[in-house]
Design a protein around this motif. Structure first.
Motif, PDB file in Angstrom:
ATOM      1  N   CYS A   1      -3.856  -3.363  -8.732  1.00 23.09           N
ATOM      2  CA  CYS A   1      -3.799  -3.935  -7.387  1.00 23.09           C
ATOM      3  C   CYS A   1      -2.416  -4.543  -7.162  1.00 23.09           C
ATOM      4  N   ILE A   2      -1.766  -4.155  -6.059  1.00 24.11           N
ATOM      5  CA  ILE A   2      -0.402  -4.600  -5.782  1.00 24.11           C
ATOM      6  C   ILE A   2      -0.381  -5.509  -4.562  1.00 24.11           C
ATOM      7  N   ILE A  42      -5.374   7.835  -8.185  1.00 26.01           N
ATOM      8  CA  ILE A  42      -5.746   7.949  -6.780  1.00 26.01           C
ATOM      9  C   ILE A  42      -5.353   6.666  -6.055  1.00 26.01           C
ATOM     10  N   PHE A  43      -5.113   6.795  -4.766  1.00 21.47           N
ATOM     11  CA  PHE A  43      -4.764   5.634  -3.945  1.00 21.47           C
ATOM     12  C   PHE A  43      -5.995   5.141  -3.207  1.00 21.47           C
ATOM     13  N   LEU A  44      -6.176   3.834  -3.184  1.00 20.97           N
ATOM     14  CA  LEU A  44      -7.276   3.205  -2.472  1.00 20.97           C
ATOM     15  C   LEU A  44      -6.702   2.084  -1.613  1.00 20.97           C
ATOM     16  N   HIS A  45      -6.802   2.228  -0.280  1.00 18.52           N
ATOM     17  CA  HIS A  45      -6.280   1.190   0.600  1.00 18.52           C
ATOM     18  C   HIS A  45      -7.194  -0.031   0.508  1.00 18.52           C
ATOM     19  N   ALA A  46      -6.603  -1.189   0.307  1.00 18.68           N
ATOM     20  CA  ALA A  46      -7.391  -2.396   0.077  1.00 18.68           C
ATOM     21  C   ALA A  46      -8.301  -2.713   1.261  1.00 18.68           C
ATOM     22  N   ALA A  84       0.831  -1.202   0.000  1.00 12.81           N
ATOM     23  CA  ALA A  84       0.000   0.000   0.000  1.00 12.81           C
ATOM     24  C   ALA A  84       0.864   1.250   0.000  1.00 12.81           C
ATOM     25  N   ILE A  85       1.983   1.187   0.719  1.00  9.00           N
ATOM     26  CA  ILE A  85       2.898   2.332   0.745  1.00  9.00           C
ATOM     27  C   ILE A  85       3.516   2.546  -0.634  1.00  9.00           C
TER      28      ILE A  85
END
Length: 321
Positions: A97-98, A74-78, A56-57
């Motif tokens: 998705c990582i 944009i960032f989306l925390h899973a 996420a980082i």
């Protein structure tokens, strides 16, 4: 081996291990990477980048790089995604998705939901047989043989590989967009590069400090004007035309060369035809002129009208150099 040698050796091994992992990434670049870059380039929506834990980082850094180079992201925390933040995903968006393992519980819940939206899912993982890989439309393989962590547990090589793949995507997109330094500056107006490419002389002028004296002004008047305006210089103006310049250096040289100066006026000690520049010129170009002539001030003149003084110190304060 003493402590110093041990620390340096461990550091070298860590760096070498990560560099070797990065170099091997070139073997995993394939058609899916090409399609990923093309899809992002052609997309009318945004790239939503999501992940969990250390991934996420990395996702946040990739988003920052893409945004600063012209790709809306944009960032989306899973973890937050499956608790309400999925509303961030809009029609036309793509999702990257990582996940190193590709099998974390959050990813197993999230991937099918994203697919149910009809959204293209791009998976970045070290495991080509993982849940994420088999659920994704496109797979970016960020495989590493091992972590450089002595326990083989802490994400090190794997997160570096993710970061490098993200940078590779950004670089490819920049080339497709023909992204130039001027474009970069638009997204970094407060940075040194942004100022260098955007800031113009008129943006730096202080209109309340435009030192000037008449040609017949006394030396006392000249000294007072230079001291009051605190720019180390004054223009000599005749009928609204700058005919000369007097610097504090000129004053010092005059005092060294003469016993008295009561009979002198501004025009007697001024330097004629001073270097000048238009106020619409970029500050970076003005800096080049200052450096070329090894001077610290420039007269700013627009269509024959005196506008003020640009000082090297002001440019340095802006951090352009």
């Amino acid at each position: 081996m003493n402590t110093t040698q041990s620390i340096l050796e461990n550091a070298k091994q860590s760096i070498l291990s990560q560099s070797e992992s990065i170099s091997k990434l070139t073997h995993y670049l394939n058609e899916d990477f090409v399609k990923t870059v093309q899809l992002i380039y052609e997309s009318k929506g945004r790239l939503v980048v999501t992940g969990i834990g250390k991934s996420a980082i990395i996702a946040q850094k990739i988003v920052a790089t893409l945004n600063s180079t012209g790709t809306p992201s944009i960032f989306l925390h899973a973890a937050e995604a499956i608790h309400g933040d999925l509303g961030m995903i809009q029609s036309g968006d793509l999702v990257l998705c990582i996940s190193k393992s590709g099998n974390s519980p959050e990813i197993k819940v999230l991937a099918p939901i994203i697919k149910s939206f009809g959204t293209t899912l791009i998976g970045m993982t070290a495991n080509p047989t993982s849940f994420l890989a088999t659920s994704s439309d496109l797979v970016l393989l960020a495989h590493v043989d091992a972590e450089c962590c002595p326990l083989g547990l802490a994400p090190t090589n794997s997160t570096t590989a993710q970061l490098v793949l993200g940078d590779a995507i950004a670089v490819c997109l920049m080339q497709l967009r023909n992204f130039q330094a001027e474009d970069f500056a638009k997204y970094h107006p407060g940075g040194a590069l942004g100022k260098k490419l955007l800031l113009r002389v008129k943006d730096m002028l202080d209109n309340t400090h435009t030192p000037q004296v008449a040609p017949n002004a006394s030396i006392k008047k000249v000294i007072m004007e230079i001291s009051e305006k605190r720019l180390g210089v004054t223009a000599v103006v005749d009928n609204n035309e700058v005919i000369g310049i007097i610097t504090d250096g000129d004053i010092r040289r005059m005092l060294t060369d003469r016993e008295t100066f009561s009979d002198l006026t501004a025009q007697d000690i001024m330097t004629k035809n001073p270097k000048s520049i238009n106020s619409t010129v970029l500050v970076s170009e003005a800096l080049d002129v200052l450096e070329d002539y090894k001077i610290t001030q420039l007269m700013v003149i627009d269509n024959g009208t005196y506008k003020g003084v640009l000082h090297l110190h002001d440019i340095l304060k802006e951090g352009i150099v």
